[in-house]
Design a protein around this motif. Structure first.
Motif, PDB file in Angstrom:
ATOM      1  N   GLY A  19      16.090  34.799  18.948  1.00  0.00           N
ATOM      2  CA  GLY A  19      16.107  36.336  19.742  1.00  0.00           C
ATOM      3  C   GLY A  19      15.409  37.173  18.889  1.00  0.00           C
ATOM      4  O   GLY A  19      15.638  38.437  19.312  1.00  0.00           O
ATOM      5  N   THR A  60      16.414  46.898  28.946  1.00  0.00           N
ATOM      6  CA  THR A  60      16.801  47.882  27.675  1.00  0.00           C
ATOM      7  C   THR A  60      15.881  48.691  26.666  1.00  0.00           C
ATOM      8  O   THR A  60      14.809  47.839  27.053  1.00  0.00           O
ATOM      9  CB  THR A  60      18.044  47.282  26.939  1.00  0.00           C
ATOM     10  OG1 THR A  60      18.770  48.276  26.035  1.00  0.00           O
ATOM     11  CG2 THR A  60      17.362  46.317  25.938  1.00  0.00           C
ATOM     12  N   THR A  78      19.221  49.235  15.354  1.00  0.00           N
ATOM     13  CA  THR A  78      20.156  48.829  16.238  1.00  0.00           C
ATOM     14  C   THR A  78      19.618  47.819  17.208  1.00  0.00           C
ATOM     15  O   THR A  78      18.615  47.885  17.642  1.00  0.00           O
ATOM     16  CB  THR A  78      20.902  49.932  17.207  1.00  0.00           C
ATOM     17  OG1 THR A  78      20.985  50.976  16.488  1.00  0.00           O
ATOM     18  CG2 THR A  78      21.624  49.600  18.103  1.00  0.00           C
ATOM     19  N   PRO A  79      20.289  46.470  17.229  1.00  0.00           N
ATOM     20  CA  PRO A  79      19.339  45.615  17.846  1.00  0.00           C
ATOM     21  C   PRO A  79      19.388  45.830  19.547  1.00  0.00           C
ATOM     22  O   PRO A  79      20.200  46.707  19.812  1.00  0.00           O
ATOM     23  CB  PRO A  79      20.426  44.296  17.850  1.00  0.00           C
ATOM     24  CG  PRO A  79      21.180  44.401  16.700  1.00  0.00           C
ATOM     25  CD  PRO A  79      21.358  46.151  16.503  1.00  0.00           C
ATOM     26  N   ARG A  81      20.123  45.016  23.053  1.00  0.00           N
ATOM     27  CA  ARG A  81      20.748  44.049  23.873  1.00  0.00           C
ATOM     28  C   ARG A  81      20.529  44.242  25.239  1.00  0.00           C
ATOM     29  O   ARG A  81      20.763  45.333  25.824  1.00  0.00           O
ATOM     30  CB  ARG A  81      22.420  44.641  23.493  1.00  0.00           C
ATOM     31  CG  ARG A  81      22.741  44.468  22.068  1.00  0.00           C
ATOM     32  CD  ARG A  81      23.689  43.432  21.702  1.00  0.00           C
ATOM     33  NE  ARG A  81      24.303  43.544  20.290  1.00  0.00           N
ATOM     34  CZ  ARG A  81      23.894  42.496  19.369  1.00  0.00           C
ATOM     35  NH1 ARG A  81      23.157  41.594  19.723  1.00  0.00           N
ATOM     36  NH2 ARG A  81      24.337  42.810  18.058  1.00  0.00           N
ATOM     37  N   ASN A  84      23.974  41.514  30.758  1.00  0.00           N
ATOM     38  CA  ASN A  84      23.952  40.311  31.677  1.00  0.00           C
ATOM     39  C   ASN A  84      23.616  40.471  32.931  1.00  0.00           C
ATOM     40  O   ASN A  84      24.099  41.425  33.726  1.00  0.00           O
ATOM     41  CB  ASN A  84      25.396  39.368  31.474  1.00  0.00           C
ATOM     42  CG  ASN A  84      25.348  38.999  29.832  1.00  0.00           C
ATOM     43  OD1 ASN A  84      24.780  38.597  29.524  1.00  0.00           O
ATOM     44  ND2 ASN A  84      26.684  38.772  29.764  1.00  0.00           N
TER      45      ASN A  84
END
Length: 85
Positions: A19, A60, A78-79, A81, A84
């Motif tokens: 990822g 995002t 900050t990753p 994300r 879903n």
């Protein structure tokens, strides 16, 4: 500045198996990143459709702009994300 950001052509990349993603040789500046789940595999974000109904692909943005410097590696604090679907 925001004006300088608007003059830089958008760049695309794909994540690896973990990822993670890499943009090589970004010019010095401040950047925000957008990630989306390409559900239909066409290589671009689709905003959905009313008739027949099709929801937008999940997307995002990075929370803050990140500063880059030539020949330096930068990592997002900050990753990203993706929600879903």
């Amino acid at each position: 500045t925001d004006e300088a950001l608007s003059r830089i052509a958008p760049r695309r990349t794909r994540t690896n198996a973990e990822g993670q993603f890499l943009f090589a040789q970004l010019p010095e500046g401040r950047f925000r990143f957008r990630a989306f789940l390409d559900l239909n595999g066409n290589g671009r974000w689709d905003g959905g459709q009313l008739l027949p109904y099709r929801p937008a692909e999940p997307v995002t943005w990075s929370e803050d702009a990140m500063s880059t410097r030539p020949r330096w590696e930068s990592v997002l604090e900050t990753p990203l994300r993706i929600p879903n679907p």
